[in-house]
Design a protein around this motif. Structure first.
Motif, PDB file in Angstrom:
ATOM      1  N   SER A 114      -3.515 -12.917   4.568  1.00 21.33           N
ATOM      2  CA  SER A 114      -3.094 -11.625   4.018  1.00 21.33           C
ATOM      3  C   SER A 114      -3.185 -10.522   5.067  1.00 21.33           C
ATOM      4  CB  SER A 114      -3.957 -11.261   2.802  1.00 21.33           C
ATOM      5  OG  SER A 114      -3.787 -12.203   1.770  1.00 21.33           O
ATOM      6  N   THR A 115      -4.235 -10.550   5.868  1.00 22.37           N
ATOM      7  CA  THR A 115      -4.367  -9.572   6.951  1.00 22.37           C
ATOM      8  C   THR A 115      -3.205  -9.694   7.919  1.00 22.37           C
ATOM      9  OG1 THR A 115      -6.769  -9.674   6.766  1.00 22.37           O
ATOM     10  CG2 THR A 115      -5.870  -8.755   8.796  1.00 22.37           C
ATOM     11  N   ASP A 135       2.955  -9.163  -2.749  1.00 23.56           N
ATOM     12  CA  ASP A 135       1.680  -9.883  -2.829  1.00 23.56           C
ATOM     13  C   ASP A 135       1.834 -10.963  -3.887  1.00 23.56           C
ATOM     14  OD1 ASP A 135      -0.891 -10.748  -2.896  1.00 23.56           O
ATOM     15  OD2 ASP A 135      -1.806  -8.800  -3.305  1.00 23.56           O
ATOM     16  N   GLY A 140      -5.610 -14.071  -6.314  1.00 22.99           N
ATOM     17  CA  GLY A 140      -6.525 -13.256  -5.509  1.00 22.99           C
ATOM     18  C   GLY A 140      -5.774 -12.194  -4.736  1.00 22.99           C
ATOM     19  N   SER A 142      -4.941  -9.205  -2.621  1.00 22.28           N
ATOM     20  CA  SER A 142      -5.753  -8.355  -1.747  1.00 22.28           C
ATOM     21  C   SER A 142      -4.941  -7.266  -1.063  1.00 22.28           C
ATOM     22  CB  SER A 142      -6.446  -9.214  -0.677  1.00 22.28           C
ATOM     23  OG  SER A 142      -5.508  -9.990   0.037  1.00 22.28           O
ATOM     24  N   THR A 145      -5.877  -3.503  -1.759  1.00 21.80           N
ATOM     25  CA  THR A 145      -7.050  -3.032  -1.017  1.00 21.80           C
ATOM     26  C   THR A 145      -6.705  -2.775   0.446  1.00 21.80           C
ATOM     27  OG1 THR A 145      -8.583  -4.217  -2.463  1.00 21.80           O
ATOM     28  CG2 THR A 145      -9.391  -3.622  -0.279  1.00 21.80           C
ATOM     29  N   MET A 146      -5.991  -3.690   1.059  1.00 21.10           N
ATOM     30  CA  MET A 146      -5.674  -3.569   2.479  1.00 21.10           C
ATOM     31  C   MET A 146      -4.781  -2.374   2.783  1.00 21.10           C
ATOM     32  SD  MET A 146      -5.155  -7.487   3.738  1.00 21.10           S
ATOM     33  CE  MET A 146      -6.525  -8.646   3.665  1.00 21.10           C
ATOM     34  N   GLN A 150      -5.516   0.740  -4.246  1.00 19.41           N
ATOM     35  CA  GLN A 150      -6.272   0.323  -5.432  1.00 19.41           C
ATOM     36  C   GLN A 150      -6.164   1.365  -6.529  1.00 19.41           C
ATOM     37  OE1 GLN A 150      -7.547   0.943  -2.292  1.00 19.41           O
ATOM     38  NE2 GLN A 150      -9.445  -0.206  -2.034  1.00 19.41           N
ATOM     39  N   SER A 174       2.524  -5.810  -6.134  1.00 14.66           N
ATOM     40  CA  SER A 174       1.449  -6.790  -6.265  1.00 14.66           C
ATOM     41  C   SER A 174       1.047  -6.917  -7.720  1.00 14.66           C
ATOM     42  CB  SER A 174       0.234  -6.364  -5.426  1.00 14.66           C
ATOM     43  OG  SER A 174      -0.894  -7.172  -5.709  1.00 14.66           O
ATOM     44  N   GLY A 176      -1.814  -7.170  -8.452  1.00 13.72           N
ATOM     45  CA  GLY A 176      -3.033  -6.365  -8.477  1.00 13.72           C
ATOM     46  C   GLY A 176      -2.812  -4.965  -9.020  1.00 13.72           C
ATOM     47  N   ASP A 316     -10.331  -3.320   5.232  1.00 16.00           N
ATOM     48  CA  ASP A 316     -11.183  -2.940   4.091  1.00 16.00           C
ATOM     49  C   ASP A 316     -11.032  -1.465   3.745  1.00 16.00           C
ATOM     50  OD1 ASP A 316     -12.093  -5.505   3.896  1.00 16.00           O
ATOM     51  OD2 ASP A 316     -14.058  -5.127   4.788  1.00 16.00           O
TER      52      ASP A 316
END
Length: 365
Positions: A114-115, A135, A140, A142, A145-146, A150, A174, A176, A316
């Motif tokens: 993902s990074t 995403d 999961g 992420s 966040t990256m 959020q 995403s 998310g 992060d």
């Protein structure tokens, strides 16, 4: 002394694209050559985003042109012309606003897929492309966040489709964004694949050159859905040099080969750790395992990326290293990955250079 057009073209043909190995004349990337006395000008259309290469390539082309007798000032005008390439499943309906879909996959979790996907997307955008990120890691996610997204939710202007969120010049979608951060996605395969298709097709992507899809690790239902029901252009594989990761990466490569998805290459991530205090370099996960796997499988090793504290810290914080320190060496490594990935994709499928128009030479006394 009049400049001989054919001699000028022959001189320009000696300059090769460092990423494709092809010259700009025979590929018809060089267009609209004009000669005004001792002044020469022309356009170069690249099939992939590479704005950081323009100064160096421009200097090489000007130098080649000036080896021809009578040539004085030379002007080079650059354009990026990214086209849609052939997809792995040609019967699948295309996404009208997306030219190319690239899946970023890994056989094993925890290898920095993902990074890599997020920084690759940002690096492509930095080179001049219009880029989106999907995403697809349903279990999961992420990417929110990256990218510091959020808690944000996509809007729906018509009650049927969703507007991707925007961050750092990327269009982002995403699962998310649609669930609570602590919710566990306890979905069977059909539900997960249906959710992926909805995210892909019910998002209002806007004129994307590339849609980077962050796949979940492994070789499951979502991967088959991407290969068989999504107009996927190509994939790239992320692994660490560790033997355990390489075994699973090999399985991922075989899966894409079986379903007919071209693999652009392999990314060896976390290849070397350099201590931020003393500078000692250590191959924590083994030495050159990803490079050996790429050679074994007949693939290009697109990048060898380090295990660096700054990459983790910036992800992060929602400010990936490519945007947090764009002039740094770590960002430069992702830029090189982006260039090699886009250049490899530009060579796939049919040759679109024939659609750029015939080369015209105009001479003026």
């Amino acid at each position: 002394m009049a400049i001989e057009p054919q001699a000028l073209l022959q001189a320009l043909q000696t300059v090769l694209d460092p990423l494709t190995g092809r010259d700009f004349v025979s590929t018809k990337a060089l267009k609209n050559l004009q000669i005004h006395g001792a002044e020469v000008s022309f356009e170069v259309d690249l099939g992939y985003p590479a704005q950081s290469l323009w100064p160096e390539l421009g200097q090489a082309l000007r130098g080649a042109a000036q080896t021809v007798a009578g040539v004085g000032q030379v002007q080079v005008h650059w354009q990026t012309r990214i086209v849609a390439h052939q997809v792995a499943a040609p019967t699948v309906p295309a996404l009208e606003q997306v030219k190319n879909i690239v899946a970023v996959a890994s056989g094993k979790g925890g290898v920095g897929k993902s990074t890599t996907a997020v920084n690759l997307a940002l690096a492509l955008a930095a080179e001049g492309a219009k880029v989106g990120v999907l995403d697809a890691d349903i279990y999961g996610p992420s990417v929110p966040t990256m990218l510091g997204l959020q808690g944000q939710k996509p809007e729906s202007l018509d009650g049927k489709t969703m507007e991707p969120l925007l961050k750092h010049g990327l269009q982002v979608m995403s699962i998310g964004f649609l669930i609570k951060p602590d919710d566990a996605m306890i979905w069977r395969g059909p539900m997960a694949t249906q959710a992926l298709e909805q995210l892909l097709r019910q998002s209002n992507w806007q004129a994307l050159d590339y849609l980077i899809v962050d796949l979940p690790p492994g070789t499951g239902d979502i991967h088959l859905t991407m290969a068989q029901r999504v107009p996927l252009t190509a994939a790239l594989i992320v692994t660490t040099p560790q033997d355990v990761a390489l075994q699973d990466a090999r399985k991922g490569i075989r899966m894409f080969e079986k379903v007919g998805v071209p693999i652009l290459g392999l990314v060896e991530n976390m290849a070397m750790h350099v201590c931020s205090r003393c500078g000692h370099a250590e191959a924590v996960f083994g030495l050159e395992g990803g490079q050996r796997l790429a050679a074994e499988m007949g693939l290009q090793c697109l990048a060898t990326l380090p295990l660096a504290l700054a990459i983790r810290e910036q992800a992060d914080r929602g400010e990936p290293i490519v945007v947090a320190a764009p002039e740094g060496e770590l960002a430069a490594q992702y830029r090189r990955l982006a260039l090699r990935t886009a250049a490899a994709l530009s060579l796939l499928g049919r040759d679109y250079s024939s659609k750029l128009g015939a080369l015209k030479v105009q001479s003026h006394p």
